[in-house]
Scaffold this active site. Structure first.
Site, PDB file in Angstrom:
ATOM      1  N   ARG A 170       0.739  -1.132   0.004  1.00  0.00           N
ATOM      2  CA  ARG A 170      -0.005  -0.417  -0.032  1.00  0.00           C
ATOM      3  C   ARG A 170       1.002   1.081   0.162  1.00  0.00           C
ATOM      4  NH1 ARG A 170      -2.269  -3.561  -0.635  1.00  0.00           N
ATOM      5  NH2 ARG A 170      -3.865  -4.523  -0.012  1.00  0.00           N
ATOM      6  N   SER A 246     -10.432   0.173   3.548  1.00  0.00           N
ATOM      7  CA  SER A 246      -9.686   0.015   4.775  1.00  0.00           C
ATOM      8  C   SER A 246      -9.221   1.459   4.962  1.00  0.00           C
ATOM      9  CB  SER A 246      -8.624  -0.820   3.972  1.00  0.00           C
ATOM     10  OG  SER A 246      -9.468  -2.207   3.904  1.00  0.00           O
ATOM     11  N   GLU A 342      -3.927   3.777   6.229  1.00  0.00           N
ATOM     12  CA  GLU A 342      -3.575   3.802   4.371  1.00  0.00           C
ATOM     13  C   GLU A 342      -3.762   5.600   4.027  1.00  0.00           C
ATOM     14  OE1 GLU A 342      -5.929   1.579   1.243  1.00  0.00           O
ATOM     15  OE2 GLU A 342      -4.766  -0.838   3.269  1.00  0.00           O
TER      16      GLU A 342
END
EC number: 1.3.1.98
Length: 346
Positions: A170, A246, A342
């Site tokens: 990520r 997320s 994230e």
């Protein structure tokens, strides 16, 4: 690239429709970019001289904590095509403003599988390399060939391969040293002609079994359909309940640390990595700390998926970050594990 052309700038521009959390913030200036020439014009326009620039596609991976005192570039570049193929793969280019899920659907419809595990991830094609999006056993970098980007400071067009993009979990060059330095204008993917299913994740295997494919080798379309069904069942629609998907990365720990955790928490959800380390399910850690379904101010944790932080109505980016910090502190205190966000926080 084309020659520059003039374009309208909009002052005091509302960003609420342009971020999936639905934060009610504004930009000093904004312009919609539909062509290469418009991008060059925006970068060279004297009205934006000296201003900070923010590139927004779908706004699905950003937390805006206040008004943006600069120029927002709303990337709406469109187009997708097969640029070449050989005996082993198709090379497919998509413009940065293409909707990611629609692009994945198109590749399947054209008989070019390989991205189906990444179905229904919100956002645009241009955002995919920045985040190195991934889901259900596949990361975007595994299908990446190259990208074209424009340097904000100079207007220079560059082409970057995987090495220059420095993809991580990520993560990428564009979230680190390259942050706020480039506008991605297109991405080329390499889709292999020899296809093999990736259906090892429990949720996907369970969904395939539910439609009678538990013992059969699934097709690319079957995996696509399973991923879509699982995501729709677990994740809230950002158009209904503001969120950025997320919010936390799944932390990766050394084997010895995992063994110590597993001794105390035998039910801990984990995934052994090729290098011997262990990836932990951040959602499980958060749920275990009692955060699933809880609310702090107008921000909350989703009832079905503890990884997802939501705007229950009128929340600010600051409130969401305060909630995230409280969760991080509880997880660190109980498990000795640091959770990393994230989204990009501005």
């Amino acid at each position: 690239m084309s020659q520059p052309e003039s374009l309208p700038f909009i002052a005091d521009f509302p960003l609420k429709p342009h971020n999936t959390f639905g934060f009610d913030v504004r930009a000093r200036l904004a312009c919609r970019i539909e062509t290469d020439a418009q991008l060059l014009a925006a970068l060279r326009d004297p009205r934006a001289a000296g201003l900070r620039r923010l590139v927004l596609g779908g706004g699905s991976n950003v937390v805006l904590t206040g008004d943006f005192d600069g120029l927002v570039l709303l990337v709406a570049l469109r187009g997708r095509k097969v640029v070449r193929e050989d005996d082993e793969a198709w090379y497919v280019e998509a413009a940065a403003g293409e909707n990611w899920h629609e692009f994945v659907s198109w590749t399947l419809a054209e008989g070019m599988p390989g991205l189906e595990n990444l179905a229904l991830i919100p956002g645009t094609v241009g955002a995919a390399p920045i985040q190195n999006i991934g889901a259900y056993g596949l990361e975007m970098c595994e299908r990446f060939a190259s990208l074209r980007a424009v340097e904000l400071a100079t207007g220079k067009l560059v082409e970057l391969g995987a090495g220059a993009c420095r993809f991580g979990y990520r993560d990428s060059f564009f979230k680190q040293e390259g942050r706020e330095r480039f506008v991605i204008v297109s991405v080329t993917f390499r889709l292999p002609k020899v296809w093999a299913p990736r259906a090892g994740y429990t949720d996907i295997a369970r969904q395939l079994a539910a439609v009678g494919l538990g013992d059969a080798t699934p097709t690319p379309q079957a995996i696509f359909d399973a991923v879509v069904a699982v995501r729709r069942a677990k994740l809230p629609d950002p158009f209904v309940l503001g969120n950025a998907g997320s919010f936390f990365k799944n932390p990766v720990v050394e084997s010895a640390q995992f063994d110590a955790l597993a001794a105390k928490e035998p039910e801990i959800v984990s995934y052994r990595q090729a290098d011997g380390r262990v990836k932990l399910a951040a959602g499980w850690l958060i749920d275990r700390c009692g955060w699933k379904g809880r609310t702090l101010g107008a921000a909350g944790v989703h009832e079905r998926q503890a990884l997802v932080l939501v705007n229950r109505g009128g929340a600010s980016g600051t409130e969401v970050l305060a909630l995230a910090k409280a969760i991080q502190q509880d997880v660190a205190q109980r498990f000795g594990v640091e959770l990393e966000a994230e989204p990009v926080c501005l």
